[in-house]
Design a protein around this motif. Structure first.
Motif, mmCIF file in Angstrom:
data_model
loop_
_atom_site.group_PDB
_atom_site.id
_atom_site.type_symbol
_atom_site.label_atom_id
_atom_site.label_comp_id
_atom_site.label_asym_id
_atom_site.label_seq_id
_atom_site.Cartn_x
_atom_site.Cartn_y
_atom_site.Cartn_z
ATOM 1 N N SER A 7 0.742 -26.170 -5.152
ATOM 2 C CA SER A 7 2.120 -25.891 -5.538
ATOM 3 C C SER A 7 2.863 -25.297 -4.345
ATOM 4 O O SER A 7 2.489 -24.240 -3.847
ATOM 5 N N ILE A 8 3.894 -25.995 -3.885
ATOM 6 C CA ILE A 8 4.710 -25.513 -2.763
ATOM 7 C C ILE A 8 6.153 -25.407 -3.242
ATOM 8 O O ILE A 8 6.757 -26.399 -3.661
ATOM 9 N N HIS A 9 6.689 -24.206 -3.206
ATOM 10 C CA HIS A 9 8.066 -23.975 -3.625
ATOM 11 C C HIS A 9 9.008 -24.806 -2.756
ATOM 12 O O HIS A 9 8.776 -24.971 -1.559
ATOM 13 N N ARG A 10 10.086 -25.287 -3.337
ATOM 14 C CA ARG A 10 11.008 -26.158 -2.605
ATOM 15 C C ARG A 10 11.680 -25.438 -1.438
ATOM 16 O O ARG A 10 12.193 -26.068 -0.513
ATOM 17 N N LYS A 11 11.683 -24.092 -1.442
ATOM 18 C CA LYS A 11 12.281 -23.343 -0.337
ATOM 19 C C LYS A 11 11.234 -22.798 0.642
ATOM 20 O O LYS A 11 11.556 -21.984 1.495
ATOM 21 N N ALA A 12 10.014 -23.260 0.531
ATOM 22 C CA ALA A 12 8.986 -22.925 1.523
ATOM 23 C C ALA A 12 9.059 -23.934 2.657
ATOM 24 O O ALA A 12 9.522 -25.060 2.476
ATOM 25 N N LEU A 13 8.593 -23.537 3.835
ATOM 26 C CA LEU A 13 8.559 -24.434 4.987
ATOM 27 C C LEU A 13 7.104 -24.628 5.397
ATOM 28 O O LEU A 13 6.455 -23.694 5.873
ATOM 29 N N VAL A 14 6.598 -25.822 5.171
ATOM 30 C CA VAL A 14 5.225 -26.161 5.538
ATOM 31 C C VAL A 14 5.311 -27.281 6.566
ATOM 32 O O VAL A 14 5.712 -28.403 6.245
ATOM 33 N N ASP A 15 4.954 -26.952 7.815
ATOM 34 C CA ASP A 15 5.051 -27.926 8.902
ATOM 35 C C ASP A 15 4.040 -29.049 8.734
ATOM 36 O O ASP A 15 3.026 -28.889 8.040
ATOM 37 N N GLU A 16 4.284 -30.162 9.412
ATOM 38 C CA GLU A 16 3.299 -31.240 9.454
ATOM 39 C C GLU A 16 2.053 -30.720 10.159
ATOM 40 O O GLU A 16 2.137 -29.866 11.040
ATOM 41 N N PHE A 29 10.370 -19.193 0.838
ATOM 42 C CA PHE A 29 10.611 -18.582 2.147
ATOM 43 C C PHE A 29 9.322 -18.266 2.918
ATOM 44 O O PHE A 29 9.345 -17.509 3.874
ATOM 45 N N ALA A 30 8.221 -18.845 2.491
ATOM 46 C CA ALA A 30 6.990 -18.775 3.279
ATOM 47 C C ALA A 30 7.067 -19.877 4.325
ATOM 48 O O ALA A 30 7.626 -20.944 4.082
ATOM 49 N N HIS A 31 6.511 -19.614 5.518
ATOM 50 C CA HIS A 31 6.467 -20.619 6.578
ATOM 51 C C HIS A 31 5.026 -20.722 7.066
ATOM 52 O O HIS A 31 4.445 -19.736 7.509
ATOM 53 N N ILE A 32 4.464 -21.919 6.967
ATOM 54 C CA ILE A 32 3.114 -22.171 7.452
ATOM 55 C C ILE A 32 3.231 -23.164 8.596
ATOM 56 O O ILE A 32 3.699 -24.292 8.423
ATOM 57 N N ALA A 33 2.815 -22.727 9.804
ATOM 58 C CA ALA A 33 2.993 -23.514 11.017
ATOM 59 C C ALA A 33 1.910 -24.580 11.173
ATOM 60 O O ALA A 33 0.787 -24.436 10.670
ATOM 61 N N SER A 34 2.243 -25.615 11.900
ATOM 62 C CA SER A 34 1.339 -26.728 12.150
ATOM 63 C C SER A 34 0.008 -26.233 12.721
ATOM 64 O O SER A 34 -0.018 -25.419 13.645
ATOM 65 N N GLY A 35 -1.085 -26.723 12.150
ATOM 66 C CA GLY A 35 -2.424 -26.341 12.595
ATOM 67 C C GLY A 35 -3.078 -25.294 11.713
ATOM 68 O O GLY A 35 -4.296 -25.106 11.776
ATOM 69 N N ASP A 46 6.213 -14.864 -1.167
ATOM 70 C CA ASP A 46 7.500 -15.001 -0.489
ATOM 71 C C ASP A 46 7.532 -14.275 0.855
ATOM 72 O O ASP A 46 6.890 -13.242 1.035
ATOM 73 N N HIS A 47 8.346 -14.818 1.772
ATOM 74 C CA HIS A 47 8.637 -14.175 3.061
ATOM 75 C C HIS A 47 7.371 -13.874 3.861
ATOM 76 O O HIS A 47 7.175 -12.763 4.341
ATOM 77 N N THR A 48 6.504 -14.868 3.977
ATOM 78 C CA THR A 48 5.295 -14.743 4.781
ATOM 79 C C THR A 48 5.331 -15.794 5.886
ATOM 80 O O THR A 48 6.051 -16.785 5.794
#
Length: 192
Positions: A7-16, A29-35, A46-48
Protein backbone atom coordinates in the motif's frame (compact mmCIF):
# COMPACT_ATOMS: atom_id res chain seq x y z
CA UNK A 1 10.36 -4.01 -7.70
CA UNK A 2 7.22 -3.44 -5.70
CA UNK A 3 5.43 -6.61 -4.60
CA UNK A 4 1.71 -7.23 -4.71
CA UNK A 5 -0.31 -6.19 -1.67
CA UNK A 6 1.90 -3.15 -0.98
CA UNK A 7 0.00 0.00 0.00
CA UNK A 8 1.55 3.29 -1.15
CA UNK A 9 -0.29 6.52 -0.39
CA UNK A 10 -0.91 8.65 -3.48
CA UNK A 11 1.12 11.49 -1.89
CA UNK A 12 4.17 9.33 -1.17
CA UNK A 13 7.21 9.52 -3.44
CA UNK A 14 8.73 6.14 -4.30
CA UNK A 15 11.53 6.43 -6.85
CA UNK A 16 12.16 3.88 -9.59
CA UNK A 17 14.52 1.13 -8.51
CA UNK A 18 13.05 0.72 -5.02
CA UNK A 19 12.29 -2.78 -3.71
CA UNK A 20 9.27 -3.11 -1.40
CA UNK A 21 8.10 -6.54 -0.29
CA UNK A 22 4.55 -7.75 0.37
CA UNK A 23 2.13 -6.15 2.83
CA UNK A 24 4.28 -3.09 3.54
CA UNK A 25 2.62 0.32 3.83
CA UNK A 26 4.06 3.70 2.80
CA UNK A 27 2.13 6.72 4.02
CA UNK A 28 1.77 10.31 2.76
CA UNK A 29 4.83 12.51 2.21
CA UNK A 30 7.25 9.61 2.67
CA UNK A 31 10.12 9.54 0.16
CA UNK A 32 11.97 6.32 -0.62
CA UNK A 33 15.01 6.86 -2.86
CA UNK A 34 16.14 4.62 -5.70
CA UNK A 35 18.09 1.60 -4.46
CA UNK A 36 16.40 1.36 -1.05
CA UNK A 37 15.01 -2.00 0.03
CA UNK A 38 11.98 -2.43 2.29
CA UNK A 39 11.08 -5.84 3.74
CA UNK A 40 7.69 -7.46 4.31
CA UNK A 41 5.01 -6.06 6.64
CA UNK A 42 6.82 -2.74 7.20
CA UNK A 43 5.05 0.49 8.15
CA UNK A 44 6.68 3.68 6.84
CA UNK A 45 4.81 6.64 8.35
CA UNK A 46 4.29 10.21 7.09
CA UNK A 47 7.19 12.63 6.52
CA UNK A 48 9.96 10.04 6.39
CA UNK A 49 12.93 9.68 4.06
CA UNK A 50 14.84 6.51 3.21
CA UNK A 51 18.07 7.01 1.27
CA UNK A 52 19.03 4.68 -1.57
CA UNK A 53 21.60 2.57 0.27
CA UNK A 54 19.30 1.70 3.18
CA UNK A 55 17.84 -1.76 3.68
CA UNK A 56 14.96 -2.50 6.07
CA UNK A 57 14.24 -5.96 7.43
CA UNK A 58 10.75 -7.39 7.88
CA UNK A 59 8.09 -6.00 10.25
CA UNK A 60 9.91 -2.68 10.75
CA UNK A 61 7.97 0.37 11.98
CA UNK A 62 9.28 3.84 11.17
CA UNK A 63 7.23 6.59 12.76
CA UNK A 64 6.81 10.15 11.44
CA UNK A 65 9.74 12.51 10.92
CA UNK A 66 12.51 9.91 10.62
CA UNK A 67 15.27 10.11 7.99
CA UNK A 68 17.36 7.02 7.32
CA UNK A 69 20.68 7.87 5.67
CA UNK A 70 23.11 5.60 3.83
CA UNK A 71 24.97 3.49 6.36
CA UNK A 72 21.91 2.68 8.48
CA UNK A 73 21.16 -1.06 8.59
CA UNK A 74 17.76 -2.01 10.01
CA UNK A 75 17.15 -5.68 10.86
CA UNK A 76 13.78 -7.42 11.48
CA UNK A 77 11.15 -6.26 14.02
CA UNK A 78 12.76 -2.88 14.72
CA UNK A 79 10.70 0.09 16.01
CA UNK A 80 11.97 3.63 15.31
CA UNK A 81 9.99 6.29 17.15
CA UNK A 82 9.00 9.73 15.87
CA UNK A 83 11.75 12.21 14.99
CA UNK A 84 14.69 9.92 15.73
CA UNK A 85 17.86 11.40 14.18
CA UNK A 86 20.66 9.26 12.71
CA UNK A 87 24.23 10.39 12.00
CA UNK A 88 26.31 8.84 9.22
CA UNK A 89 29.23 11.30 9.11
CA UNK A 90 31.21 12.15 12.26
CA UNK A 91 33.00 15.10 10.60
CA UNK A 92 30.41 16.72 8.33
CA UNK A 93 31.27 19.65 6.08
CA UNK A 94 29.15 21.27 3.41
CA UNK A 95 29.95 19.91 -0.06
CA UNK A 96 32.26 17.25 1.35
CA UNK A 97 31.14 13.97 -0.24
CA UNK A 98 32.27 10.74 1.38
CA UNK A 99 33.24 7.55 -0.45
CA UNK A 100 31.59 5.53 2.33
CA UNK A 101 29.47 6.29 5.35
CA UNK A 102 29.69 5.30 8.99
CA UNK A 103 27.52 2.31 9.85
CA UNK A 104 24.66 2.25 12.32
CA UNK A 105 23.18 -1.22 12.92
CA UNK A 106 19.75 -1.62 14.49
CA UNK A 107 19.63 -5.29 15.51
CA UNK A 108 16.56 -7.53 15.57
CA UNK A 109 13.73 -6.34 17.78
CA UNK A 110 15.33 -3.18 19.16
CA UNK A 111 13.27 -0.04 19.83
CA UNK A 112 14.45 3.57 19.57
CA UNK A 113 12.39 6.12 21.52
CA UNK A 114 11.08 9.40 20.12
CA UNK A 115 13.51 12.29 19.58
CA UNK A 116 16.60 10.19 20.22
CA UNK A 117 19.85 10.89 18.39
CA UNK A 118 21.87 7.87 17.29
CA UNK A 119 25.53 8.16 16.27
CA UNK A 120 27.16 5.35 14.23
CA UNK A 121 26.83 2.48 16.72
CA UNK A 122 25.23 -0.94 17.03
CA UNK A 123 21.98 -1.18 19.00
CA UNK A 124 21.75 -4.78 20.25
CA UNK A 125 18.93 -7.29 19.83
CA UNK A 126 15.76 -6.42 21.78
CA UNK A 127 17.47 -3.37 23.34
CA UNK A 128 15.51 -0.21 24.12
CA UNK A 129 16.63 3.41 23.80
CA UNK A 130 14.57 5.78 25.94
CA UNK A 131 12.96 8.86 24.40
CA UNK A 132 15.30 11.82 23.95
CA UNK A 133 18.47 9.81 24.53
CA UNK A 134 21.75 10.49 22.73
CA UNK A 135 23.42 7.19 21.86
CA UNK A 136 27.19 7.56 21.49
CA UNK A 137 28.31 3.96 22.19
CA UNK A 138 27.19 0.45 21.24
CA UNK A 139 24.19 -0.81 23.20
CA UNK A 140 24.23 -4.48 24.34
CA UNK A 141 21.42 -6.94 23.62
CA UNK A 142 18.42 -6.49 25.99
CA UNK A 143 19.80 -3.24 27.47
CA UNK A 144 17.64 -0.25 28.39
CA UNK A 145 19.63 2.95 27.90
CA UNK A 146 18.55 6.48 28.84
CA UNK A 147 19.95 9.99 28.91
CA UNK A 148 22.60 12.17 27.29
CA UNK A 149 24.86 10.40 26.76
CA UNK A 150 22.74 7.24 26.95
CA UNK A 151 23.71 4.95 29.82
CA UNK A 152 22.65 1.45 30.78
CA UNK A 153 19.89 1.64 33.40
CA UNK A 154 18.30 -1.82 33.26
CA UNK A 155 17.90 -5.02 31.26
CA UNK A 156 14.68 -5.75 29.37
CA UNK A 157 12.88 -8.82 28.06
CA UNK A 158 11.92 -9.30 24.42
CA UNK A 159 8.46 -8.09 25.46
CA UNK A 160 9.93 -4.81 26.79
CA UNK A 161 9.40 -5.39 30.53
CA UNK A 162 12.34 -4.66 32.84
CA UNK A 163 14.01 -7.80 34.17
CA UNK A 164 14.35 -8.19 37.95
CA UNK A 165 17.47 -10.19 38.74
CA UNK A 166 17.53 -9.27 42.43
CA UNK A 167 20.59 -11.03 43.86
CA UNK A 168 20.38 -13.83 41.30
CA UNK A 169 22.06 -14.15 37.90
CA UNK A 170 18.83 -15.58 36.41
CA UNK A 171 15.51 -13.77 35.86
CA UNK A 172 12.19 -14.95 34.41
CA UNK A 173 9.84 -12.39 32.92
CA UNK A 174 6.04 -12.49 33.30
CA UNK A 175 5.93 -13.66 29.67
CA UNK A 176 7.94 -16.77 30.70
CA UNK A 177 11.23 -15.88 28.93
CA UNK A 178 14.23 -16.64 31.17
CA UNK A 179 17.53 -14.76 31.04
CA UNK A 180 21.07 -15.25 32.34
CA UNK A 181 23.02 -12.16 33.41
CA UNK A 182 26.73 -11.92 32.65
CA UNK A 183 29.20 -9.22 33.64
CA UNK A 184 28.09 -6.77 30.94
CA UNK A 185 25.40 -8.72 29.11
CA UNK A 186 22.14 -10.62 29.31
CA UNK A 187 21.08 -13.51 27.14
CA UNK A 188 17.96 -15.60 26.84
CA UNK A 189 18.28 -19.19 28.09
CA UNK A 190 14.89 -20.54 26.98
CA UNK A 191 12.81 -20.12 23.84
CA UNK A 192 9.25 -20.20 25.18
Amino acid sequence: MIAAKVSIHRKALVDEGVSIKARSRVWAFAHIASGARVGEDCNICDHTFIEGGVSLGNRVTIKCGVYLWNGVIVEDDVFIGPCVAFVNDLRPRSRNYLDSFCVTRLSNGCSIGANSTVLPVTIGKWAMVGAGSVVTKDVPDHALVLGNPARLTAWVCRCGIKLDFGLSSVATCKCKHTYQRGKNSVFQINNK
